[in-house]
Scaffold this motif. Structure first.
Motif, PDB file in Angstrom:
ATOM      1  N   UNK A 134       0.837  -1.206   0.000  1.00 35.41           N
ATOM      2  CA  UNK A 134       0.000   0.000   0.000  1.00 35.41           C
ATOM      3  C   UNK A 134       0.874   1.260   0.000  1.00 35.41           C
ATOM      4  N   UNK A 135       1.949   1.233   0.802  1.00 38.31           N
ATOM      5  CA  UNK A 135       2.838   2.405   0.853  1.00 38.31           C
ATOM      6  C   UNK A 135       3.495   2.639  -0.501  1.00 38.31           C
ATOM      7  N   UNK A 136       3.843   1.548  -1.172  1.00 35.40           N
ATOM      8  CA  UNK A 136       4.434   1.667  -2.511  1.00 35.40           C
ATOM      9  C   UNK A 136       3.448   2.318  -3.477  1.00 35.40           C
ATOM     10  N   UNK A 137       2.217   1.850  -3.404  1.00 39.62           N
ATOM     11  CA  UNK A 137       1.161   2.379  -4.278  1.00 39.62           C
ATOM     12  C   UNK A 137       0.964   3.879  -3.998  1.00 39.62           C
ATOM     13  N   UNK A 138       0.955   4.238  -2.707  1.00 39.89           N
ATOM     14  CA  UNK A 138       0.763   5.645  -2.337  1.00 39.89           C
ATOM     15  C   UNK A 138       1.934   6.496  -2.844  1.00 39.89           C
ATOM     16  N   UNK A 139       3.156   5.950  -2.754  1.00 38.51           N
ATOM     17  CA  UNK A 139       4.336   6.683  -3.225  1.00 38.51           C
ATOM     18  C   UNK A 139       4.250   6.906  -4.732  1.00 38.51           C
ATOM     19  N   UNK A 153      -3.745   8.859   4.732  1.00 32.45           N
ATOM     20  CA  UNK A 153      -3.333   7.462   4.527  1.00 32.45           C
ATOM     21  C   UNK A 153      -1.842   7.198   4.755  1.00 32.45           C
ATOM     22  N   UNK A 154      -0.945   8.000   4.130  1.00 33.13           N
ATOM     23  CA  UNK A 154       0.482   7.655   4.312  1.00 33.13           C
ATOM     24  C   UNK A 154       0.925   7.621   5.776  1.00 33.13           C
ATOM     25  N   UNK A 155       0.590   8.638   6.606  1.00 33.01           N
ATOM     26  CA  UNK A 155       1.025   8.527   8.006  1.00 33.01           C
ATOM     27  C   UNK A 155       0.386   7.341   8.735  1.00 33.01           C
ATOM     28  N   UNK A 156      -0.834   7.033   8.367  1.00 31.83           N
ATOM     29  CA  UNK A 156      -1.508   5.885   8.999  1.00 31.83           C
ATOM     30  C   UNK A 156      -0.759   4.595   8.686  1.00 31.83           C
ATOM     31  N   UNK A 158       2.314   4.289   7.706  1.00 27.67           N
ATOM     32  CA  UNK A 158       3.650   4.312   8.322  1.00 27.67           C
ATOM     33  C   UNK A 158       3.555   3.832   9.773  1.00 27.67           C
ATOM     34  N   UNK A 159       2.487   4.227  10.422  1.00 23.80           N
ATOM     35  CA  UNK A 159       2.276   3.825  11.817  1.00 23.80           C
ATOM     36  C   UNK A 159       2.080   2.309  11.911  1.00 23.80           C
ATOM     37  N   UNK A 160       1.273   1.771  11.002  1.00 19.93           N
ATOM     38  CA  UNK A 160       1.047   0.323  10.979  1.00 19.93           C
ATOM     39  C   UNK A 160       2.366  -0.407  10.727  1.00 19.93           C
ATOM     40  N   UNK A 161       3.143   0.147   9.788  1.00 25.78           N
ATOM     41  CA  UNK A 161       4.404  -0.493   9.413  1.00 25.78           C
ATOM     42  C   UNK A 161       5.339  -0.574  10.618  1.00 25.78           C
ATOM     43  N   UNK A 162       5.410   0.539  11.345  1.00 24.63           N
ATOM     44  CA  UNK A 162       6.301   0.567  12.495  1.00 24.63           C
ATOM     45  C   UNK A 162       5.880  -0.469  13.548  1.00 24.63           C
ATOM     46  N   UNK A 163       4.588  -0.545  13.784  1.00 20.28           N
ATOM     47  CA  UNK A 163       4.072  -1.514  14.756  1.00 20.28           C
ATOM     48  C   UNK A 163       4.459  -2.943  14.351  1.00 20.28           C
ATOM     49  N   UNK A 164       4.250  -3.255  13.078  1.00 19.94           N
ATOM     50  CA  UNK A 164       4.525  -4.613  12.603  1.00 19.94           C
ATOM     51  C   UNK A 164       6.026  -4.890  12.609  1.00 19.94           C
ATOM     52  N   UNK A 165       6.825  -3.877  12.266  1.00 23.58           N
ATOM     53  CA  UNK A 165       8.280  -4.067  12.277  1.00 23.58           C
ATOM     54  C   UNK A 165       8.804  -4.262  13.692  1.00 23.58           C
ATOM     55  N   UNK A 166       8.045  -3.784  14.675  1.00 26.15           N
ATOM     56  CA  UNK A 166       8.400  -4.053  16.072  1.00 26.15           C
ATOM     57  C   UNK A 166       7.862  -5.405  16.542  1.00 26.15           C
ATOM     58  N   UNK A 177     -10.712   7.306  14.828  1.00 20.22           N
ATOM     59  CA  UNK A 177     -11.779   6.973  13.866  1.00 20.22           C
ATOM     60  C   UNK A 177     -11.327   7.069  12.401  1.00 20.22           C
ATOM     61  N   UNK A 178     -10.494   8.078  12.063  1.00 24.15           N
ATOM     62  CA  UNK A 178      -9.998   8.194  10.684  1.00 24.15           C
ATOM     63  C   UNK A 178      -9.175   6.962  10.309  1.00 24.15           C
ATOM     64  N   UNK A 179      -8.298   6.575  11.235  1.00 26.89           N
ATOM     65  CA  UNK A 179      -7.429   5.425  10.958  1.00 26.89           C
ATOM     66  C   UNK A 179      -8.254   4.134  10.853  1.00 26.89           C
ATOM     67  N   UNK A 180      -9.253   4.028  11.728  1.00 27.22           N
ATOM     68  CA  UNK A 180     -10.107   2.836  11.676  1.00 27.22           C
ATOM     69  C   UNK A 180     -10.766   2.706  10.317  1.00 27.22           C
ATOM     70  N   UNK A 181     -11.200   3.853   9.797  1.00 26.75           N
ATOM     71  CA  UNK A 181     -11.868   3.850   8.497  1.00 26.75           C
ATOM     72  C   UNK A 181     -10.889   3.423   7.402  1.00 26.75           C
ATOM     73  N   UNK A 182      -9.669   3.941   7.488  1.00 24.69           N
ATOM     74  CA  UNK A 182      -8.668   3.617   6.474  1.00 24.69           C
ATOM     75  C   UNK A 182      -8.344   2.121   6.486  1.00 24.69           C
ATOM     76  N   UNK A 183      -8.140   1.550   7.682  1.00 26.96           N
ATOM     77  CA  UNK A 183      -7.696   0.143   7.736  1.00 26.96           C
ATOM     78  C   UNK A 183      -8.836  -0.843   7.488  1.00 26.96           C
ATOM     79  N   UNK A 184     -10.078  -0.372   7.617  1.00 25.04           N
ATOM     80  CA  UNK A 184     -11.206  -1.322   7.619  1.00 25.04           C
ATOM     81  C   UNK A 184     -11.291  -2.159   6.341  1.00 25.04           C
TER      82      UNK A 184
END
Ligand SMILES: Nc1nc2c(ncn2[C@@H]2O[C@H](COP(=O)(O)OP(=O)(O)OP(=O)(O)O)[C@@H](O)[C@H]2O)c(=O)[nH]1
Ligand SMILES: [Mg+2]
Length: 351
Positions: A134-139, A153-156, A158-166, A177-184
């Motif tokens: 998704x980040x590639x597509x956004x870029x 979307x991009x900051x959202x 990035x946040x998911x990516x960081x969590x998963x990389x940890x 709520x904005x992020x929830x909508x994006x990830x849904x």
């Protein structure tokens, strides 16, 4: 509602699936296609209501179970991660149940801690792949059009990516709520409720350390012996009762497992009763009376006037609906009423 059964190879997923749904899929041979079947939610309250109302039929609440093939870990014959192909089936379900092998069974020494870690990692890597795509597509969008459609979307992602990389699952993130909508729309695996089933040899329950390790991963943890549960599920109810009584067990572990899955999905049951039918219906916790009416029929929701509600325990202590009514235990509830687990409900409506 669907619950996906996941795990490494030969952990007893199909055995458990058969026990829950009464299916008869071959075990001990793997496979690459998922099995699906509906399993009813066992409910002693519904049995009690059936004794009271002697209806023509009794209908249990039910959910669909998906037995997703196991993977061995590492790379498959095509060089891709084997887990990815199978876990793809997990995207479409509402919750996941990971079966962990704690028995030997001729498959070598069990490594339940290792299985918990491998699965956690596979789920995280599968989600990370989606996030990176998704980040590639956004870029690309940004490079092509100078902007992205949704600047949140991009900051959202990035946040998911960081969590998963940890190495942490997405469900631990507090999403606004904005992020929830994006990830849904992305059906992330690590956002789904996850329960762990510790499948042990008969009479050899898992050590407390293992249960604790499983609790660190899953919302709910249940230990059972799948092959014994499958045999038990095939007995006539009377035989099963005797068998359990001999062991000094009130309720099969399988029932606890199904209830735990139902709870992990944030679901509860309410009942309708009468001479024709006693029935358990499924609503999410927090559902209102009109929403419950809508589960029965859309007309009942559209024309909802009020609900006559009796708590299950009140009905049982009263002995009949008439007695409950006489004791003022049948309440009139309006549109804002939130349904409780075990409520006996009659909808008044007009369309
Ligand atoms: N001893 C013991 N054996 C079990 C238990 N549950 C399953 N088995 C055996 O383990 C083998 C594998 O069981 P399956 O249910 O086919 O395992 P699976 O997870 O569906 O395997 P895949 O679909 O290949 O990933 C079978 O031979 C089962 O009889 C258990 O609780 N105890
Ligand atoms: Mg199987």
């Amino acid at each position: 509602m669907q619950i996906g059964i996941i795990g490494m190879k030969f952990t007893g997923k199909t055995t458990l699936f058969n026990a829950i749904t009464g299916a008869d899929q071959p075990t001990g041979q793997g496979g690459v296609e998922p099995h699906r079947a509906v399993g009813k939610i066992p409910d002693q309250r519904l049995e009690r209501l059936t004794e009271m109302f002697k209806p023509k039929r009794t209908v249990h609440a039910a959910v669909e179970w998906v037995d997703i093939p196991g993977f061995a870990g590492g790379t498959g014959p095509d060089g891709g991660r084997e887990a990815v192909r199978f876990l793809e089936h997990g995207r479409k379900v509402d919750a996941l149940a990971q079966v962990v092998r704690c028995f030997d069974g001729g498959y070598g020494a069990p490594d339940p801690q290792g299985e918990l870690e491998s699965m956690a990692l596979e789920l995280i890597l599968t989600d990370l792949q989606v996030v990176e795509n998704r980040l590639e597509k956004l870029a690309k969008d940004k490079a092509r059009m100078g902007k992205v459609a949704n600047p949140l979307e991009p900051p959202c992602f990035e946040r998911l990516k960081q969590q998963l990389e940890n190495d942490r699952p997405l469900r631990e993130l507090e999403l606004n709520p904005d992020e929830q909508k994006i990830v849904s729309g992305f059906a992330f695996l690590t956002l789904k409720p996850l329960m762990v089933v510790l499948n042990h040899a008969e009479g050899e329950p898992p050590a407390p350390e293992l249960v604790a390790a499983a609790e660190a991963v899953g919302a709910e943890v249940v230990a059972l012996c799948a092959s014994m549960e499958e045999e038990l599920a095939q007995l006539a109810p009377e035989e099963a009762r005797e068998f359990l009584a001999d062991l000094g067990i009130a309720e099969p572990a399988l029932v606890r497992m199904i209830h735990a899955a139902y709870g992990a999905l944030n679901l509860q049951s309410f009942f309708t009763v009468g001479p024709d039918e006693c029935r358990a219906w499924t609503v999410r916790k927090g559902a209102t009376a009109p929403e419950a009416a809508g589960v029965i029929h859309s007309d009942l929701q559209r024309g909802f006037i009020r609900a006559e509600v009796t708590a299950y325990d009140d009905l049982i202590t009263s002995g009949s609906l008439a007695a409950a009514k006489a004791a003022n235990l049948v309440r009139l509830e309006g549109k804002a009423y939130q349904v409780h687990d075990g409520d006996i409900i009659e909808i008044r409506f007009s369309v």
